[in-house]
Design a protein around this motif. Structure first.
Motif, PDB file in Angstrom:
ATOM      1  N   VAL A   1       0.864  -1.167   0.112  1.00 58.23           N
ATOM      2  CA  VAL A   1       0.031  -0.324  -0.390  1.00 58.23           C
ATOM      3  C   VAL A   1       0.769   1.624  -0.281  1.00 58.23           C
ATOM      4  O   VAL A   1       0.670   2.292  -0.513  1.00 58.23           O
ATOM      5  CB  VAL A   1      -0.971   0.162   0.967  1.00 58.23           C
ATOM      6  CG1 VAL A   1      -1.820  -1.186   1.339  1.00 58.23           C
ATOM      7  CG2 VAL A   1      -0.242  -0.049   2.946  1.00 58.23           C
TER       8      VAL A   1
ATOM      9  N   THR B   1      -7.982  -2.740   0.616  1.00 56.30           N
ATOM     10  CA  THR B   1      -6.828  -2.449   1.647  1.00 56.30           C
ATOM     11  C   THR B   1      -7.477  -1.304   2.620  1.00 56.30           C
ATOM     12  O   THR B   1      -7.522  -1.312   3.884  1.00 56.30           O
ATOM     13  CB  THR B   1      -6.012  -2.174   1.337  1.00 56.30           C
ATOM     14  OG1 THR B   1      -6.010  -0.753   0.493  1.00 56.30           O
ATOM     15  CG2 THR B   1      -5.157  -2.040   0.219  1.00 56.30           C
TER      16      THR B   1
ATOM     17  N   SER C   1      -4.152   2.010   0.626  1.00 57.35           N
ATOM     18  CA  SER C   1      -4.383   2.192  -0.870  1.00 57.35           C
ATOM     19  C   SER C   1      -5.692   2.691  -1.725  1.00 57.35           C
ATOM     20  O   SER C   1      -7.073   1.993  -1.334  1.00 57.35           O
ATOM     21  CB  SER C   1      -3.241   1.535  -1.949  1.00 57.35           C
ATOM     22  OG  SER C   1      -3.935   1.947  -3.512  1.00 57.35           O
TER      23      SER C   1
END
Length: 204
Positions: A31, A106, A100
Motif C-alpha cells: 500500500v 486494503t 491504498s
C-alpha cells in the motif's frame, strides 16, 4: 530488522530535553507504507516496491517550537496478524494506518487492525491517523473522498489522502499524529514505554 539513516536539512533550536514517541505504521503489503515513511524522512520516493522486513527510524522533529523524537516502526504487511505485530502495538504510542486509494480491500482490512489496537491498548483513547496513499493515481482510484469522510465520522479518526510520489500531504500526517501523542501524553511517554536507540535524522 534492518536499520536505515534518514536526514533532512534544517536547524534544530536549543530546547528542553525532547520527549520520545514510538509510532507504528501498519497496513497491508504494497500500500506504500515504506514510501510514505521515506518521503517524510528523506524527501525521496521509492520507485520500486521492496517488501519491508520491519525497519525502525529515529527522527528528530521540530513542531510548534518544540522538539520531539519519533521512533517510526515501518512494519511488513499485516495480511495475517501475528505476535510480532502485537508486540509493536504494545510498544507504540501512536499509529499510522495505511491503505491504498486504488485498492478498496486494503481499507476494509484496517478495521481489523484498528480493533486490535484498541484491544491491545485497553481502550479507544489512542492517537491514530488513517492514510490513503497513491492519490495521484486518479484513474485507478477505488475509494472515494465521500466514503473516507463517512468512515472518519464512524471511526472518529482523522483521514488523509497522500501521494508519496508527489510529496502531497505526507508531513501533515506525521505532524498531526505527533500533536495527538503530545496531547495524549502531556508529561511524556508513560513509564515502561522506553524504546531502543536507533539511527537519527532531523526533520523540520
Amino acid at each position: 530488522m534492518r536499520k536505515s539513516t534518514m536526514a533532512r536539512p534544517g536547524r534544530i533550536r536549543k530546547s528542553t530535553r525532547p520527549q520520545r514517541y514510538t509510532t507504528v505504521v501498519l497496513g497491508a503489503g504494497g500500500v506504500g507504507k515504506s514510501a510514505l515513511v521515506m518521503r517524510y524522512g528523506k524527501n525521496v520516493f521509492l520507485d520500486q516496491y521492496d517488501p519491508t522486513i520491519e525497519e525502525e527510524y529515529e527522527v528528530t522533529v521540530e513542531l510548534e517550537g518544540k522538539r520531539s523524537h519519533l521512533e517510526i516502526i515501518d512494519t511488513a504487511g499485516v495480511e495475517q496478524f501475528t505476535g510480532i505485530n502485537e508486540s509493536y502495538i504494545q510498544r507504540g504510542l501512536g499509529f499510522v494506518l495505511v491503505f491504498s486509494l486504488t485498492q478498496e480491500a486494503t481499507l476494509k482490512e484496517l478495521d481489523h487492525i484498528r480493533q486490535q489496537i484498541y484491544r491491545i491498548k485497553g481502550g479507544e483513547d489512542v492517537p491514530i491517523v488513517v492514510v490513503g496513499t497513491k492519490m495521484d493515481l486518479t484513474g485507478e482510484r477505488e475509494v472515494s473522498s465521500q466514503a473516507m469522510q463517512e468512515l472518519a465520522v464512524r471511526w472518529n479518526l482523522p483521514f488523509y489522502e497522500t501521494s508519496a510520489k508527489r510529496g502531497w500531504h505526507v508531513s501533515e500526517v506525521f505532524n498531526d499524529l505527533l500533536s495527538r501523542m503530545r496531547k495524549r501524553y502531556p508529561d511524556g511517554p508513560p513509564k515502561g514505554s522506553a524504546t531502543r536507540r536507533k539511527d537519527q535524522c532531523h526533520i523540520m
